[in-house]
Design a protein around this motif. Structure first.
Motif, short mmCIF file in Angstrom:
data_model
loop_
_atom_site.label_atom_id
_atom_site.label_comp_id
_atom_site.label_asym_id
_atom_site.label_seq_id
_atom_site.Cartn_x
_atom_site.Cartn_y
_atom_site.Cartn_z
N ARG A 72 0.81 -1.23 0.00
CA ARG A 72 0.00 0.00 0.00
C ARG A 72 0.85 1.28 0.00
NH1 ARG A 72 -2.41 -3.93 2.82
NH2 ARG A 72 -4.32 -4.64 1.86
N GLY A 73 1.90 1.28 -0.77
CA GLY A 73 2.69 2.49 -0.99
C GLY A 73 3.22 3.10 0.29
N TYR A 74 3.20 4.43 0.34
CA TYR A 74 3.76 5.12 1.51
C TYR A 74 2.93 4.87 2.77
CZ TYR A 74 6.55 7.54 -2.02
OH TYR A 74 7.41 7.83 -3.05
N VAL A 75 1.65 4.53 2.59
CA VAL A 75 0.81 4.20 3.76
C VAL A 75 1.42 2.99 4.47
CG1 VAL A 75 -1.46 3.32 4.48
CG2 VAL A 75 -1.33 5.06 2.70
N GLY A 76 1.78 1.99 3.68
CA GLY A 76 2.35 0.76 4.25
C GLY A 76 3.74 0.98 4.83
N ALA A 94 -1.89 2.69 -2.68
CA ALA A 94 -2.73 3.63 -1.90
C ALA A 94 -2.23 5.04 -2.15
CB ALA A 94 -2.63 3.29 -0.42
N ARG A 95 -3.03 5.98 -1.68
CA ARG A 95 -2.57 7.37 -1.66
C ARG A 95 -2.36 7.73 -0.20
NH1 ARG A 95 -5.98 7.53 -6.56
NH2 ARG A 95 -4.48 7.83 -8.24
N CYS A 96 -1.32 8.49 0.09
CA CYS A 96 -0.92 8.75 1.48
C CYS A 96 -0.73 10.25 1.70
CB CYS A 96 0.39 8.00 1.76
SG CYS A 96 1.05 8.25 3.41
N GLY A 146 3.42 7.16 -10.26
CA GLY A 146 3.37 8.33 -11.13
C GLY A 146 4.16 9.49 -10.54
N ASP A 147 3.95 10.68 -11.09
CA ASP A 147 4.80 11.80 -10.67
C ASP A 147 4.58 12.22 -9.22
OD1 ASP A 147 2.37 12.91 -11.27
OD2 ASP A 147 3.15 14.41 -12.67
N GLY A 148 3.35 12.03 -8.71
CA GLY A 148 3.11 12.31 -7.28
C GLY A 148 3.99 11.42 -6.43
N SER A 149 4.00 10.14 -6.75
CA SER A 149 4.81 9.18 -6.01
C SER A 149 6.30 9.54 -6.10
CB SER A 149 4.61 7.77 -6.56
OG SER A 149 3.23 7.44 -6.56
N PHE A 150 6.71 10.07 -7.26
CA PHE A 150 8.12 10.44 -7.44
C PHE A 150 8.49 11.63 -6.56
CE2 PHE A 150 8.38 8.61 -12.04
CZ PHE A 150 8.19 7.34 -11.52
#
Ligand code: ADP
Ligand code: F6P
Length: 321
Positions: A39-43, A71-73, A102-106
């Motif tokens: 779950r991305g940065y949430v995890g 996820a989005r965090c 995507g670019d937000g995650s980057f």
């Protein structure tokens, strides 16, 4: 590096699993330990980890979605969240991280790199809207899915002499729309990048419909960023007298088994990310340039500007009738 992490973040995309698999296998082959972060940065912040071995990633290359979940965090958008992420990495001995998204995650990956955890961004989004790369994982599969759906739609559109106004994904980018319009033999693509004139489109439709041997059914592809799909269908019907229907393809475009292209590019990119981390290099985005995998400074990459496919648009317009 002895131990690295991998996560998927933002909207999922077919081929993310192939990238996760490549990261895990390439790192393990180099003697590194690999931690999958769910779950991305949430995890990351919640310590949702899976230890990965070569078998953990068996049988996933052909699957859509992401086995690591996504996820989005919102918490990661500020420095407190990022510092918390750094502390968790240090706590479990993660020396580097591959962020597939995507670019937000980057941006999150850039922030984490700036506080001492080297991160590599691997572009995964169906929209192909990351500036520094010609290609993002998931793009080909999503376009093929949309094309196949429009092929089906054409059958019923043709039977009824109608116009189908079809919305494809792409919140900020019309790359999917213009390519799919060409591939599906549509009459027009309506995107944010190029001005369009509904009156002109309607006039062309009416002209060909009234010609002997002219067209009797029509497909207009609208990119999600333009929106208003129902309204466009209604206006086209009012202007032409041709019965029109709106169809929003939606999230179906994000699923399904990845195409060969997505599996291969994802594998190449994941592999390259591990090569960088192995050398202790972070704060880079992996991309495709002139058809070859390369990497670029993360902030420079995010600031780049991508050309819209104007030529494809011209070709679509000149071959549609
Ligand atoms: P995508 O990665 O597909 O563009 P989002 O824009 O939703 O998707 O971003 C995914 C996640 O990346 C966000 O939920 C957040 O955790 C992180 N993120 C986005 N923007 C930033 C930012 N400016 N700074 C730090 N982290 C960010
Ligand atoms: O960025 C990929 C994408 O599928 C866009 O095309 C779309 O606008 C968005 O994600 C949808 O996001 P969500 O899954 O949050 O509805």
């Amino acid at each position: 590096m002895k131990k690295i992490g991998v996560l998927t973040s933002g909207g999922d995309a077919p081929g993310m699993n192939a990238a996760v698999r490549a990261v895990a296998r390439a790192a393990l082959a180099r003697g590194m330990q690999v931690v999958g972060i769910q779950r991305g940065y949430v995890g990351l912040l919640n310590r949702e980890f899976v230890d990965m071995n070569a078998r953990t990633v068996s049988g996933i290359i052909q699957r859509g979605g992401t086995c690591l979940y996504t996820a989005r965090c919102p918490e990661f958008r500020n420095m407190d969240g990022v510092l918390k992420g750094k502390a968790v990495c240090e706590e479990i001995g993660l020396e580097g991280l591959v962020v597939i998204g995507g670019d937000g995650s980057f941006r999150g990956a850039g922030d984490l790199s700036s506080v001492g955890i080297p991160c590599i961004g691997v572009p995964g989004t169906i929209d192909n809207d990351i500036q520094c790369t010609e290609y993002t994982i998931g793009y080909d599969t999503a376009m093929n899915t949309a094309m196949e759906m429009i092929d089906k739609l054409r059958d019923t559109t043709q039977s009824h002499d109608r116009c189908s106004v079809v919305e494809v994904m792409g919140r900020r980018a019309g790359y999917i729309a213009v390519n799919v319009a060409i591939a599906a033999g549509a009459e027009a693509a309506l995107t944010l990048e190029r001005p369009y004139d509904l009156n002109e489109i309607a006039a062309k439709m009416t002209k060909t419909k009234n010609e002997k041997g002219g067209k009797h059914h029509f497909i207009l592809v609208v990119s999600e960023g333009v929106g208003q799909t129902e309204n466009i269908a209604r206006e086209i019907q009012e202007m032409t007298g041709i019965e029109s229907r709106a169809t929003v393809l939606g999230h179906v475009q994000r699923g399904g088994s990845p195409t060969l292209r997505d599996r291969v590019v994802a594998t190449e990119m994941g592999y390259h990310a591990v090569e960088l981390l192995e050398q202790g290099i972070g704060n880079r985005i992996v991309g495709l340039k002139n058809g070859k995998v390369y990497d670029v400074d993360l902030q420079e990459g995010l600031a780049m500007k991508k050309e819209f496919v104007d030529r494809l648009y011209d070709i679509l317009n000149e071959t549609a009738y």
